[in-house]
Design a protein around this motif. Structure first.
Motif, PDB file in Angstrom:
ATOM      1  N   ASP A 341       0.812  -1.217   0.000  1.00 39.38           N
ATOM      2  CA  ASP A 341       0.000   0.000   0.000  1.00 39.38           C
ATOM      3  C   ASP A 341       0.845   1.265   0.000  1.00 39.38           C
ATOM      4  O   ASP A 341       0.341   2.356  -0.171  1.00 39.38           O
ATOM      5  CB  ASP A 341      -0.934   0.018   1.216  1.00 39.38           C
ATOM      6  CG  ASP A 341      -2.030  -1.009   1.069  1.00 39.38           C
ATOM      7  OD1 ASP A 341      -2.508  -1.192  -0.069  1.00 39.38           O
ATOM      8  OD2 ASP A 341      -2.398  -1.638   2.074  1.00 39.38           O
ATOM      9  N   LEU A 342       2.146   1.078   0.260  1.00 31.60           N
ATOM     10  CA  LEU A 342       3.004   2.258   0.327  1.00 31.60           C
ATOM     11  C   LEU A 342       3.640   2.553  -1.025  1.00 31.60           C
ATOM     12  O   LEU A 342       4.238   3.596  -1.223  1.00 31.60           O
ATOM     13  CB  LEU A 342       4.104   2.050   1.376  1.00 31.60           C
ATOM     14  CG  LEU A 342       3.590   1.678   2.770  1.00 31.60           C
ATOM     15  CD1 LEU A 342       4.757   1.514   3.734  1.00 31.60           C
ATOM     16  CD2 LEU A 342       2.603   2.713   3.285  1.00 31.60           C
ATOM     17  N   GLU A 344       3.104   3.236  -4.853  1.00 34.32           N
ATOM     18  CA  GLU A 344       2.036   3.613  -5.779  1.00 34.32           C
ATOM     19  C   GLU A 344       2.077   2.858  -7.097  1.00 34.32           C
ATOM     20  O   GLU A 344       1.052   2.662  -7.737  1.00 34.32           O
ATOM     21  CB  GLU A 344       2.071   5.131  -6.049  1.00 34.32           C
ATOM     22  CG  GLU A 344       1.402   5.909  -4.952  1.00 34.32           C
ATOM     23  CD  GLU A 344       1.230   7.383  -5.305  1.00 34.32           C
ATOM     24  OE1 GLU A 344       0.867   7.667  -6.462  1.00 34.32           O
ATOM     25  OE2 GLU A 344       1.465   8.223  -4.429  1.00 34.32           O
ATOM     26  N   ASP A 432      -6.076   0.099   5.988  1.00 38.52           N
ATOM     27  CA  ASP A 432      -6.140   0.738   4.667  1.00 38.52           C
ATOM     28  C   ASP A 432      -7.348   0.212   3.888  1.00 38.52           C
ATOM     29  O   ASP A 432      -8.186   0.964   3.386  1.00 38.52           O
ATOM     30  CB  ASP A 432      -4.821   0.436   3.927  1.00 38.52           C
ATOM     31  CG  ASP A 432      -4.707   1.173   2.599  1.00 38.52           C
ATOM     32  OD1 ASP A 432      -5.492   0.839   1.692  1.00 38.52           O
ATOM     33  OD2 ASP A 432      -3.841   2.057   2.463  1.00 38.52           O
ATOM     34  N   ASN A 476      -1.204   6.454   4.194  1.00 42.82           N
ATOM     35  CA  ASN A 476      -2.012   5.654   3.274  1.00 42.82           C
ATOM     36  C   ASN A 476      -3.403   5.388   3.835  1.00 42.82           C
ATOM     37  O   ASN A 476      -4.400   5.431   3.112  1.00 42.82           O
ATOM     38  CB  ASN A 476      -1.298   4.346   2.911  1.00 42.82           C
ATOM     39  CG  ASN A 476      -1.041   3.453   4.111  1.00 42.82           C
ATOM     40  OD1 ASN A 476      -0.403   3.875   5.072  1.00 42.82           O
ATOM     41  ND2 ASN A 476      -1.558   2.242   4.089  1.00 42.82           N
ATOM     42  N   GLU A 479      -5.404   8.655   3.700  1.00 46.61           N
ATOM     43  CA  GLU A 479      -5.893   8.955   2.352  1.00 46.61           C
ATOM     44  C   GLU A 479      -7.208   8.229   2.090  1.00 46.61           C
ATOM     45  O   GLU A 479      -8.160   8.814   1.558  1.00 46.61           O
ATOM     46  CB  GLU A 479      -4.841   8.516   1.333  1.00 46.61           C
ATOM     47  CG  GLU A 479      -5.262   8.760  -0.099  1.00 46.61           C
ATOM     48  CD  GLU A 479      -4.751   7.695  -1.064  1.00 46.61           C
ATOM     49  OE1 GLU A 479      -3.623   7.213  -0.910  1.00 46.61           O
ATOM     50  OE2 GLU A 479      -5.532   7.330  -1.966  1.00 46.61           O
ATOM     51  N   SER A 525       2.732  11.572  -0.422  1.00 47.42           N
ATOM     52  CA  SER A 525       1.730  10.546  -0.716  1.00 47.42           C
ATOM     53  C   SER A 525       0.556  11.218  -1.397  1.00 47.42           C
ATOM     54  O   SER A 525       0.562  12.413  -1.647  1.00 47.42           O
ATOM     55  CB  SER A 525       1.261   9.892   0.582  1.00 47.42           C
ATOM     56  OG  SER A 525       0.497  10.821   1.314  1.00 47.42           O
TER      57      SER A 525
END
Lengths: 875, 442
Positions: A341-342, A344, A432, A476, A479, A525
């Motif tokens: 998830d970190l 992109e 997440d 993350n 977001e 991010s």
């Protein structure tokens, strides 16, 4: 005379900057002094096996760049230059390239193949170089001639590139047949060289578009499909991957031909997903995703057009494969990577599998639910393995779009509290995905018309509390939380009330979002972007009771925008960051201006800051020399809308940026947005826009004549003519002789048959609605003083309306605009148009059709037009 | 392998928010809506004109009274409890809402739309004078002066063989044949639709005469962008060329008269103030000679009156009585301030937050509120009120007041109660202005 270029080419790659610079200058000099000799020397360099590979590679690269460029005007220039070269020069270069295909140096062969394709792209459409395909095919050998595999490999590469470069209609069917035969032979498992098989498989991928006729023929299609399927079993992983890429492409290009093969393909793909290396498995999953795309699109077409006579059959492959497909995809979900998830750019088995699962849900709807829910229930609270919890949550989130509300609502009601508590999971991935799933719940199961509501006065306080706490989590997670707030807010759009259930939480939500934008760790991010965009959505749902809070936001955002102007910009990276942040902030201001400006009650709240905001926008423009800022432009349009005639005082300073925006062919979005802003300004300033119209009209006319400008900008330009004419009225007279031919030309273009091409039909409709809006504006603008000016065009315009009327593909927007223009024509020309209508038949039918419409607006416009025409005919 | 693999085109893992496209689309929607509104508006105006011509010409003969011709308005039942003002330019907007009729609705919808265009089939708004609260400089050099007839301010439009007079709200006062160009269907050649005129008039009921005070269009030629000087020249010469100034006849139902305009010297002022005029006088109008015909309030046209040249110096209530305290109508804004209709608005005061809170259910931003000016009155600095002793009276009748008072109107009414500019002040200013002129020449 050939030039001695080896040393220069080597020097041009020297690590010593001075040496390199001299060599580059020399090359440039040669090129300018004697292009022919220069290109011939380069081709000989590339062909000569005695030369070092490095000089050969650069020779090939320069050759390639002498034939093609990304930028269209540069490309055109290069093509013209090549065509103008003496045929004796070309007759030296081409054999050298062909000869290179048999070189033992792989790099040289590869480059030669590319250059050959570039020349083919120029010459084949003009009917030149007819022997090319034949000579390439000869390289492939035949029953009696066995050619070396490196030559075959390079030749297949060249054939593939040629197919990629030229469009399908350029090659004769015979040539296509020969190419496909050669390619498919190269893929054959009897071919011992993996390099040859790989080149052949790549070539097939490029040639698939050419194979329409061959796919119609059962035997040929069977053969091609067999070769592709066999290639998926190749021992070479590269060949297997390339073969699956072919399958993906076939899946979308030849969906209607897939039925006989689908079972075999399922077997092949599921084996690959389970057992093969990841790049291959990913392509295997992608095959099913692309089939989902096709079937979703077919269903959407069916829904739009109930006639049911769609040309594409609907095989329901996904529905049939469902019992086996879903378990296969669920299995991929637990193959997550740590920290995915970190990153992109990450793309792996679990991501591809989950994405495909979401598409499957959209393709089949309710049927997926019983197949996925047991997996969710079994894994979602597994205390030992975060992979299980995350996979289960991801699966649940993925199926929230597609199935019916009846099916989903009870499940979501049960799951919501669990999801809220899972926001405290120990694992970052789980949080997440949970936040993302909450967002999906709000996006698809929460809205003004959805009954019974998932979000109630009872659970809303807890939802807000959890979101506002979790927005402080890692970037993350934060977001995704912003995303959830975005969709939560979106569900309260179009409420039309004076308050929403979110109103009491407004200050806290805005505060939390602003805090998220200000986080140090949000910069790298997507968090910061997402937080600002969520802020926009929250502003959009503000109501009378929360408008004052939004007003307070204006100075805050202005201050942030001001700070970006003071940022130290030392590198292009800094510049990019500055521009990005300015875009976000201008976006927020635009949304606020548009929101508050739309109501007389709230307008003052934003208009009071107009001077300051305009000052900031102008400074944002000044940050960039070559182009204007799209978001700032949009914000200015909104400001003109809110301030009305007051906007006039900014025009002298703003005008040059307006012009700059209209000149931006490259970033056509900027140009399109600027055209829209011209309309805003016309409506705001009314006749006071006149002093700027010469410049604006000149630029718009240039835009229309440009081949460089993306065609999607052209219909709005015509609408913009209408805006200008309506604003300046009779003063539009001087532009008439330029505008009318453009409008008439476009009208003819729009009348060309679109041959069932949806994209062309859409464009044609957009073009027509633009043209009609222009006519409306001009008629209405001239009505008072210059009505007679339009008399010479009346017959043509009425004819155009008749063409529109006869076209069965016209959409509602065009219909409305056309009937309106008919009324405007009668209204403006009055008695002068009577004779015209007297000898026209269609208009009565058109009026009848529109008057009997269910669309109230259309009905009213048509009744008005009818009244006007009746009046002039009886008068 | 991850990280080295390219994401397939069109695929996105855990797709979330993407707002930019939405911003673009909403902006486009707004622009399309704006364009539609304007087009719709233009067509509605033409349509309502069309319908009303038909209706009115039928009804007109029998029942002219239905159009409320009585000016100044007598107290009517509808407004019995409300306070009445006599300034027709300020009040006529309200008429439409008081009288029933479905066609009014179309027109009122029009009133909510933005960007009204002046040169459409008829102009909905007139140029409105400010009130004279101080004397403009260079009165003699730059200004014209004319007596203002008492009556109903209206637009007169001749087009398509008919003449329509419209009040400020667009409502038809009369529909009739006239000798204006294209103002009647005659046996002679019918003029084209491009031949039409727009005049700014005051209909004077006692002698049933349209007094022309300005001209915006003549035979399709626009005068909006011409100076007052030119318009007045055109107005006096062109009208005389037609038969419009002649006596009423079968093809010319109403008399037209040009209001005399003078350069602003002492003799002219005296004539305008107290000289003989054929109509009931209601104050004096001053026109700046360079002023174009602009819609709405303008400081380049100014009205002044005193008790001698007008019956209606002070606003009265519905009984015709002058209230003890001056009444003003102001608009409430979201921050609690109350403002005039000027652009930009002038703040006259702020309602206490506690008061607003207490009455939050009744007082909403945008509302019009009636105040009385108290004993402390108004304090002015450079013509702007810095302190206004205003007292909440109540919510203005929505049907009465469509908008707040202008700043100059309030100041003028205030001055009228507390020592106003007199005719002598103006005469003195002209004389000074005379000297200024002399000095500058020397």
């Amino acid at each position: 005379m050939a030039l001695e270029v080896t040393q220069i080419l080597l020097n041009a790659q020297s690590p010593d900057g001075t040496v390199r610079k001299i060599a580059e200058d020399n090359l440039k000099q040669y090129q300018e002094q004697n292009l022919s000799a220069f290109l011939v020397s380069l081709s000989h360099e590339l062909a000569n096996d005695d030369k070092p590979p490095e000089s050969r590679r650069l020779a090939g690269l320069i050759l390639k760049n002498s034939l093609d460029a990304k930028e269209s005007s540069r490309k055109h220039e290069l093509v013209t230059r090549w065509v103008a070269l003496d045929s004796t020069v070309k007759a030296q270069i081409k054999p050298a390239l062909s000869q290179t295909l048999s070189s033992m140096v792989a790099d040289a062969r590869h480059t030669a193949a590319q250059v050959i394709a570039k020349i083919a792209a120029i010459e084949l459409p003009q009917g030149d170089w007819p022997e090319l395909v034949g000579s390439l095919l000869a390289n492939m050998g035949g029953p009696q001639v066995e050619q070396p595999s490196h030559l075959k490999q390079a030749t297949l590469e060249a054939l593939g590139y040629v197919c990629e470069e030229v469009s399908a209609e350029i090659l004769a069917q015979e040539q296509v047949n020969s190419i496909l035969t050669a390619v498919v032979q190269g893929m054959n498992s009897s071919e011992t060289s993996n390099d040859v098989r790989l080149a052949a498989t790549h070539a097939l991928y490029n040639a698939l578009d050419f194979a329409q006729t061959n796919f119609e023929n059962d035997m040929e299609r069977d053969y091609i499909m067999r070769m592709v399927c066999e290639a998926t079993l190749s021992p070479d992983v590269r060949v297997r991957q390339a073969a699956f890429e072919c399958l993906v492409s076939i899946g979308s290009t030849y969906y209607d031909k897939l039925a006989p093969y689908i079972q075999d393909i399922f077997a092949i793909t599921s084996k690959a997903v389970k057992e093969d290396e990841e790049p291959v498995a990913l392509q295997a999953i992608e095959f099913w995703s692309s089939i989902c795309d096709e079937e979703i699109e077919i269903q959407e077409d069916y829904n739009v057009d109930f006639s049911g006579d769609s040309e594409v059959p609907y095989f329901q492959f996904i529905k049939q494969a469902l019992p086996a497909l879903v378990p296969m995809l669920l299995e991929t979900l637990t193959k997550q990577e740590e920290d995915q998830d970190l990153d992109e750019g990450a793309w792996n088995l679990s991501m591809a599998g989950g994405t495909c699962l979401g598409l499957v849900a959209r393709a089949v709807g309710d049927d997926i639910v019983p197949l996925v829910m047991p997996f969710v229930e079994q894994n979602v609270s597994n205390p030992l393995d975060w992979r299980c919890r995350e996979a289960a949550t991801y699966a649940f989130g993925s199926i929230l779009e597609g199935p019916s509300l009846d099916k989903l609502t009870p499940l979501v009601n049960l799951a919501l509290n669990f999801m809220l508590s899972a926001m405290k999971d120990v694992n970052n991935h789980v949080k997440d995905t949970t936040a993302w799933t909450l967002g999906r719940i709000f996006e698809f199961l929460h809205g003004p018309s959805l009954e019974p509501p998932v979000i109630t006065p009872t659970n809303l306080p807890l939802i807000i509390a959890v979101l506002l706490e979790s927005i402080n989590d890692t970037p993350n997670v934060a977001e995704k939380v912003c995303g959830a707030i975005y969709f939560l807010a979106q569900g309260y759009e179009d409420g039309g009330q004076s308050s929403t259930p979110l109103s009491p939480y407004f200050p806290k939500i805005l505060e939390a979002l602003l805090a998220a934008t200000a986080r140090e760790d949000s910069v790298d991010s997507r968090l910061r972007t997402c937080a600002y965009e969520t802020l926009n959505e929250v502003v959009r749902i503000s109501t009378d009771d929360t408008a004052p809070i939004v007003v307070q936001l204006v100075p805050v955002i202005m201050e942030k925008l001001n700070q970006t102007l003071e940022m130290a910009v030392l590198s292009s990276d800094d510049r990019e960051k500055q521009i990005e942040l300015q875009a976000l902030l201008c976006g927020v201001l635009q949304v606020i201006i548009q929101k508050l400006g739309a109501s007389e009650l709230t307008k003052y709240g934003v208009v009071q800051f107009a001077d300051q905001m305009m000052g900031l926008f102008l400074r944002v423009f000044a940050c960039r020399s070559a182009t204007v800022h799209e978001e700032a432009m949009l914000a200015i349009g909104a400001l003109a809308y809110a301030t009305g005639a007051e906007f006039g005082k900014y025009m002298s300073e703003f005008y040059r940026y307006l012009e700059m925006g209209l000149q931006n062919f490259e970033e056509y979005q900027v140009c399109a947005v600027t055209v829209g802003v011209v309309g805003d300004i016309c409506r705001a300033l009314d006749e006071k826009v006149l002093p700027y119209c010469d410049g604006i009209m000149t630029q718009l006319l240039k835009d229309l004549s440009s081949n460089q400008l993306h065609r999607s900008v052209k219909p709005p330009i015509f609408s913009c003519f209408g805006d200008i004419a309506l604003a300046i009225g009779e003063h539009f007279e001087k532009y008439l002789i330029y505008a009318m031919p453009m409008l008439q030309g476009a009208a003819e273009l729009s009348a060309q048959p679109t041959a069932g091409d949806d994209e062309m039909t859409d464009y044609s409709n957009q073009l027509r609605s633009g043209i009609l809006e222009a006519y409306s504006g001009i008629f209405q603008g001239f009505k008072s003083n210059k009505a007679d000016l339009m008399a010479p065009y009346a017959a043509h315009i009425l004819q155009f309306i008749e063409n529109v009327y006869q076209d069965k593909d016209r959409d509602d927007v065009v219909t409305k605009a056309a009937i309106g223009v008919m009324g405007d024509l009668a209204d403006t020309l009055g008695a002068n148009a009577a004779a015209l209508f007297q000898c026209t038949v269609f208009y009565k039918d058109f009026l009848d059709e529109c008057i009997s419409s269910d669309d109230q607006q259309l009905k009213e416009t048509a009744e008005w037009a009818q009244g006007t025409i009746t009046r002039i005919l009886s008068g | 392998m991850a990280g080295t693999t390219l994401v397939p085109p069109g695929r996105q893992h855990k797709r979330t928010v993407s707002d930019q496209q939405k911003r673009r689309e909403l902006a486009l929607q707004r622009q399309k809506q704006g364009r539609r509104d304007l087009q719709h508006h233009a067509r509605q105006l033409a349509l309502s004109a069309l319908n009303e011509v038909g209706d009115v010409s039928g009804e007109q003969e029998e029942e002219p009274a239905v159009y409320e011709l009585n000016v100044p308005r007598a107290a009517s039942e509808n407004v019995a409890a409300d306070y009445n003002e006599q300034d027709d330019t300020e009040a006529s907007m309200e008429d439409a809402e008081r009288s029933p009729g479905s066609k009014r609705k179309t027109l009122l919808e029009g009133a909510n739309l933005k960007g009204l265009r002046a040169r459409e089939f008829f102009a909905r708004q007139l140029m409105l004078p400010e009130w004279m609260v101080d004397i403009p400089s260079y009165l003699k050099k730059d200004w014209f002066v004319m007596p203002r007839p008492e009556g109903q301010r209206c637009l007169v439009i001749s087009a398509n063989g008919i003449t329509l007079s419209r009040q400020r709200n667009g409502r038809i006062l009369h529909s009739f044949p006239s000798a204006l160009p294209n103002g009647a269907r005659t046996k002679e050649v019918a003029a084209g639709s491009h031949v039409y005129c727009i005049l700014d008039c005051i209909f004077h009921e006692p002698d049933k005469t349209y007094y022309v005070i300005d001209m915006m269009c003549w035979r399709g030629y626009s005068l909006f962008d011409c100076t007052a000087e030119f318009r007045f020249f055109w107005m006096t010469t062109k009208l005389a060329e037609t038969g419009a100034l002649g006596a009423p006849s079968a093809h010319h139902h109403y008399q037209f008269s040009v209001v005399p305009v003078y350069e602003c010297n002492v003799a002219a002022l005296q004539a305008v103030y107290s000289g003989p005029v054929p109509f009931q006088r209601d104050g004096i109008l001053f026109y700046n000679r360079h002023a174009l015909y602009e819609l709405g309030l303008t400081p380049l046209v100014v009205v002044w009156k005193d008790a001698q040249c007008s019956q209606y110096l002070l606003d009265t209530d519905s009984q015709g009585n002058v209230p003890t305290y001056q009444q003003v109508v102001l608009e409430l804004r979201s921050d609690g301030s109350v403002v005039t209709c000027d652009d930009p608005p002038v703040i006259f005061g702020t309602l206490a937050p506690e008061f607003l809170e207490q009455n939050a259910r009744h007082l909403k931003p945008g509302m019009l509120i009636r105040f009385a000016i108290g004993d402390q009155g108004l304090s002015l600095v450079e013509g702007k009120p810095v302190v206004a002793d205003i007292h909440f009276e109540g919510i203005a009748n929505k049907n009465r007041a469509r908008r707040a008072d202008s700043c100059t109107k309030i100041l003028f009414q205030y001055a009228a109660r507390h020592g106003a500019l007199t005719i002598n002040d103006i005469v003195a200013a002209i004389e000074t202005s005379d000297e200024e002129g002399d000095t500058s020449m020397g």
